[in-house]
Enzyme design. Structure first.
Site: not given
Length: 276
Positions: A143, A173
């Site tokens: 992330y 992400k």
């Protein structure tokens, strides 16, 4: 839910954590939230306990229970439930990763620790590797959100050779505005079946976002807007965030109506990542 070997693709909702007016998690509406995403919006993948979900403002026990609710309520309805398990403590992150595997989540994601920070790519990957090892059967996602973490290591650099260090690595992400970095991530990994989630809200539903950004836009405002759009009481955020003002809510409601978004036909979930 689908097999964890299935590639994550399509739209992925970064879920809000509903709360009461007293700042306690409102678990009772998560089932309704699942149905809203699936039936009203056609979204069957979720990213739980991330930034929009105030994951790092929750205790470990709260994060565990939120994850359990999404997995349980999403069974036979959602395709994939990815749980964000990042934390400032390696041990807490490992505990959350192991828990995600135990409850049947479809993947885990980890943000870079941002109090005592990794100072280069190798240190960051060592941290990620240790978390991934706590759930060796689950797909692992990095992330990348440098505006929050303050860690300026480019995602493209992190991805270079990462699967040799973390065999379960399945994607990224990407929550940043550096589109060159994102493009290089995609271009340099075309031969791999990685999932790339682009998660910057300002690039979604632009007419409305351009309007609310001028009013001040963040997690608090997202909760207010989703309450308007879905009819589900998302409640206020947890401190130190403040509840969206009445002025913001009134202006947002008027704008949504002017754009016909409150008809529930055209508005997709406000926090969606397009996954390729």
């Amino acid at each position: 839910m689908a097999s964890s070997k299935k590639k994550l693709q399509g739209l992925v909702a970064a879920t809000i954590t509903p709360m009461t007016e007293h700042g306690e998690i409102n678990f009772s509406v998560i089932g309704q939230y699942v149905d809203y995403l699936v039936e009203e919006q056609g979204v069957k993948n979720v990213f739980v306990n991330g930034t929009t979900g105030e994951g790092l403002s929750l205790s470990v026990s709260e994060r565990r229970r939120v994850a359990e609710e999404w997995v349980t309520k999403g069974r036979n309805k959602l395709d994939q439930v990815v749980i964000h398990v990042g934390a400032l403590s390696l041990k807490e992150s490992q505990e959350l990763a192991q828990h995600a595997a135990e409850i049947g989540a479809d993947g885990i994601a980890v943000i870079a620790p941002f109090f005592l920070k990794p100072w280069n790519k190798d240190v960051l990957i060592n941290f990620l590797k240790e978390v991934a090892a706590a759930a060796p059967a689950l797909p692992f996602y990095y992330y990348h959100i440098p505006a929050v973490t303050g860690i300026k290591i480019r995602a493209e650099e992190v991805l270079d050779g990462i699967q040799e260090k973390i065999p379960t690595f399945q994607g990224l992400k990407f929550s940043d505005t550096d589109l060159l970095d994102f493009g290089q991530c995609v271009d340099q990994n075309r031969q791999r079946q990685f999932a790339f989630l682009f998660g910057v809200d300002e690039f979604c539903i632009q007419r409305f976002i351009n309007f609310v950004v001028k009013l001040g836009f963040g997690v608090s405002q997202t909760k207010a807007i989703m309450t308007l759009v879905s009819g589900i009481p998302m409640g206020p955020p947890r401190l130190p965030l403040q509840k969206a003002s009445r002025e913001f809510t009134d202006n947002a409601e008027a704008k949504l109506k002017s754009l016909d978004f409150l008809s529930f036909n055209d508005l997709k979930e406000g926090n969606l990542e397009a996954c390729s």
